[in-house]
Design a protein around this motif. Sequence first.
Motif, PDB file in Angstrom:
ATOM      1  N   PHE B 234       0.820  -1.207   0.000  1.00 59.50           N
ATOM      2  CA  PHE B 234       0.000   0.000   0.000  1.00 59.50           C
ATOM      3  C   PHE B 234       0.853   1.255   0.000  1.00 59.50           C
ATOM      4  O   PHE B 234       0.338   2.359   0.104  1.00 59.50           O
ATOM      5  CB  PHE B 234      -0.919   0.026   1.229  1.00 59.50           C
ATOM      6  CG  PHE B 234      -2.053  -0.951   1.147  1.00 59.50           C
ATOM      7  CD1 PHE B 234      -3.188  -0.643   0.409  1.00 59.50           C
ATOM      8  CD2 PHE B 234      -1.989  -2.163   1.799  1.00 59.50           C
ATOM      9  CE1 PHE B 234      -4.224  -1.541   0.331  1.00 59.50           C
ATOM     10  CE2 PHE B 234      -3.030  -3.055   1.720  1.00 59.50           C
ATOM     11  CZ  PHE B 234      -4.148  -2.752   0.986  1.00 59.50           C
ATOM     12  N   GLY B 235       2.135   1.068  -0.041  1.00 59.95           N
ATOM     13  CA  GLY B 235       3.024   2.222  -0.009  1.00 59.95           C
ATOM     14  C   GLY B 235       3.260   2.761   1.381  1.00 59.95           C
ATOM     15  O   GLY B 235       3.764   3.863   1.547  1.00 59.95           O
ATOM     16  N   LEU B 236       2.874   1.982   2.391  1.00 59.68           N
ATOM     17  CA  LEU B 236       3.128   2.410   3.769  1.00 59.68           C
ATOM     18  C   LEU B 236       4.531   1.971   4.160  1.00 59.68           C
ATOM     19  O   LEU B 236       4.938   0.851   3.866  1.00 59.68           O
ATOM     20  CB  LEU B 236       2.114   1.769   4.722  1.00 59.68           C
ATOM     21  CG  LEU B 236       0.654   2.169   4.529  1.00 59.68           C
ATOM     22  CD1 LEU B 236      -0.241   1.275   5.370  1.00 59.68           C
ATOM     23  CD2 LEU B 236       0.463   3.616   4.922  1.00 59.68           C
ATOM     24  N   ALA B 237       5.239   2.860   4.829  1.00 61.37           N
ATOM     25  CA  ALA B 237       6.584   2.499   5.278  1.00 61.37           C
ATOM     26  C   ALA B 237       6.480   1.409   6.337  1.00 61.37           C
ATOM     27  O   ALA B 237       5.637   1.507   7.228  1.00 61.37           O
ATOM     28  CB  ALA B 237       7.288   3.716   5.852  1.00 61.37           C
ATOM     29  N   PRO B 238       7.265   0.351   6.225  1.00 65.93           N
ATOM     30  CA  PRO B 238       7.192  -0.701   7.240  1.00 65.93           C
ATOM     31  C   PRO B 238       7.692  -0.189   8.590  1.00 65.93           C
ATOM     32  O   PRO B 238       8.670   0.558   8.644  1.00 65.93           O
ATOM     33  CB  PRO B 238       8.103  -1.800   6.698  1.00 65.93           C
ATOM     34  CG  PRO B 238       8.984  -1.122   5.731  1.00 65.93           C
ATOM     35  CD  PRO B 238       8.237   0.037   5.180  1.00 65.93           C
ATOM     36  N   VAL B 239       6.975  -0.561   9.669  1.00 65.53           N
ATOM     37  CA  VAL B 239       7.404  -0.179  11.014  1.00 65.53           C
ATOM     38  C   VAL B 239       7.577  -1.451  11.833  1.00 65.53           C
ATOM     39  O   VAL B 239       6.628  -2.183  12.049  1.00 65.53           O
ATOM     40  CB  VAL B 239       6.362   0.732  11.701  1.00 65.53           C
ATOM     41  CG1 VAL B 239       6.848   1.123  13.081  1.00 65.53           C
ATOM     42  CG2 VAL B 239       6.092   1.948  10.875  1.00 65.53           C
ATOM     43  N   GLU B 240       8.805  -1.721  12.221  1.00 64.31           N
ATOM     44  CA  GLU B 240       9.064  -2.942  12.994  1.00 64.31           C
ATOM     45  C   GLU B 240       8.369  -2.874  14.347  1.00 64.31           C
ATOM     46  O   GLU B 240       8.233  -1.796  14.921  1.00 64.31           O
ATOM     47  CB  GLU B 240      10.566  -3.058  13.276  1.00 64.31           C
ATOM     48  CG  GLU B 240      11.390  -3.504  12.127  1.00 64.31           C
ATOM     49  CD  GLU B 240      12.850  -3.504  12.544  1.00 64.31           C
ATOM     50  OE1 GLU B 240      13.108  -3.788  13.727  1.00 64.31           O
ATOM     51  OE2 GLU B 240      13.689  -3.217  11.701  1.00 64.31           O
TER      52      GLU B 240
END
Lengths: 395, 456
Positions: B234-240
């Motif tokens: 979705f174009g969301l930056a991955p957040v660990e």
Amino acid sequence: MTDSSQNGGVERTFFLNDPKVRAIIYQVVMVAIVVWAGWSIVDNTATNLNERGIPFGFDFLTAPSGFGINQSLIPYSESSTYGDVYWVGLINTLLVAVIGVFFATILGFLIGIARLSHNWLIARIATVYIEIIRNVPLLLQLFVWYFAVLRLLPAKREALDLGPIGLLNIAGFYAPKPIFGANTWMVGVAILIAIALGIGIRFWARRRQMATGQQFPIGWTFIGLLIVLPLIAYFISGDPITFEYPELARFGPQGGIRVIPEFIGLLLALTLYTAAFIAEIVRAGIMAVSHGQTEAAHALGLRNGPTLRLVIVPQAMRVIIPPLTSQYLNLTKNSSLAVAIAYPDLVSTFTGTALNQTGRAVEIILMTMLTYLAISLLTSAFMNWYNKRVALVER
Amino acid sequence: MAQQTYYVRDTLAEQQPAPASTTGLVGWMRENLFNGPFNTILTLLALYVIYSVAWPVIEFVFINGVWTGDDRTVCTTAAQGGIQPDGWFGGCWAYVGAYLNQFMYGRYPFEERWRVDISAILLVLALIAVLVPNLPFKRWALLFAAIVFPVATIVLLTGGHFELGGFFFGLSGLAGLSGDFAFFADLAIVALIVAGAGLLAARATGSNPGSVVVPIIAVFVGIGVIMAIFAVDFGLAPVETAVWGGLLVTMVISVTGITVSLPFGVLLALGRRSQMPVIRSLSVIFIEFWRGVPLITVLFMSSVMLPLFLPADTDFDKLLRALIGVALFSSAYMAEVVRGGLQAIPRGQYEGAMALGLTFWQMMRMIILPQALKLVIPGIVSTFIGLFKDTTLVLIIGLFDFLGQIQSSFANPNWASPVQALSGYLFAAFTYWIFTFSMSRYSIYTEQRLHTGHKR
């Protein structure tokens, strides 16, 4: 339904529609899944342990631990084994659990009764206490006591003088230490004799009441015996018990018995928290006894005291005991939060420090879990037995 | 002797007002606070307790509380290097304010925090839709809360775009597929196998094949759609999850625990009451094991032993391990609560349902469970409350939940002061209290609303 003898030997339904066959199939599938899951867990664990070069076995229990523990009721030093660590931890857990159960029960009953008090203020205070304590996480309460409240105590070299009770500062509570003289055994014997006499009198009083209807104040007699006999023995044997009082020396309190602050914090948190739950149980138990019981007892001419003792409490206890047991178990299990403030209980010493040092995760966690499980199962077995004894016998 | 009547009253006496000492505030106090010496002593004692507890709290929170400031000087006395007069002892709310964002989000990247906010709004919407009675479209609300909300939140919080892989004996690998394609190929294969088995069984038992195969296909399509949503970028930056923290982690753990424990608890409770010995004893062992051990050891187990239990290449993040531990633990407790409800349903209900020809699951879904769950709502909610409070334990295995975040903020010397810990803990206690107390009030409200029996 599928009785073939009644419809000419013709099976009318397919075997899969037979509930018995279905049950067998379901269970076989279930067993297969469980066996498969269990086997793959064991297999994976073995492979993973092999890869990391960790052997499996309980031989580490005899290896020296090399770390100290600041509270131990059995002899323990840094050269003791991991097996000793386990026992020290377990005993510390049981110690805080038993003392906590004792105080929590007393406080819980008091607050539970207070909440039913006709005195509006007392009832409100009890309600507020219960609603606040029950709704705040125990770990947070533990932190408040240990990191916030106990830190406000005087520093190591000073102390709060509590008079004959002892000294209190940030390093712990210093209680007077009893020193037992040579003849102390006589006091112990006297206590035993008092208990034996008490049981005997109770037996005799029961028999006499059954035969003649005359009552005998067993409770008061027993308490009297328990006080008088040891006192007599104490003076006959020549004042054998003396107390060593802690004193404030240059580098802080000296002498006496030191109770570590971790113990105080944990005990406070566990007691106050569990007491709130016990209070609610007690309240529910007393309210479960219908008012008709009280009225009937009064109609029979019983006064308030005997009504409470002979009619209300025995019936309320029936409702109270099962949930009370689970609160005791909860307290025991919650004592494992000790790890957060480093009170040396089973989890903190054995599952914490020992695991970190040896890396024997599987063995240690298994042992810890099974220990708690055993405590739980034993307690519930005992309580089930007791519950069966006091349960209503219905015909 | 003549009878002489001196006075006969021919009207009713005017009703006198009750004595002043028995009405109004005075009367109430005489009745409730000062009836008898014992009660008077108790009242005085209670007044003393209130004075000695409530007043210091008010003094600490309001009178001495510091609400603005930039660093530790506002919260320390002159002797400790601050601006407050000696002997000052009050709450350092300026510190709480300065850390508020961290307490809420942890180290979640600043520019991505809108995702957490939207998840929170979704949670509130789901709660309102499900919990407020008399709202329309209950069925859709449940669907939203049970499926749309979790999927949306997972994608929002993590960033989605998960890498999927084949999972069925490497079948798709043989065909040269890998990654997402392999997963969906395997899913299709499994779906076909299960549907085929269902079809055969339906043929053999003479039931309608459509009623068996259609639900199976629907379930697999549903799984496929959800997994596809997870896999899409979705174009969301991955957040660990390692940077998640604060109230966010607390809410993630408790909401997951609650949503997982309810269905599993029901299944386990049914298993424990089953007629089949194997299923019954497995359920009993499972339930008693988890109920017999403290949550701490469960969390230790899931954080240390879970990686050992799984194949070496499985990578497991810390939060997920804690979630699994919490879910297993709370399911066992939920099972016992639900079992209590099942036992309270009279036998006639079971027999009635069976006499109508309902299958086991129909009977449970339509007759037994609605009644049983309704009976144990208080128990369910108190399990939820317990779970919510127990989420604090994850800080012991190194996760930063709300309390963990507060605890870790003490390490910063910028705000170090003797009142810092107490201020932080009071704030934490207040926050937890708001949540748990409203849960328990809701439970009481529901109990009264559903109390359709006779009241005394």
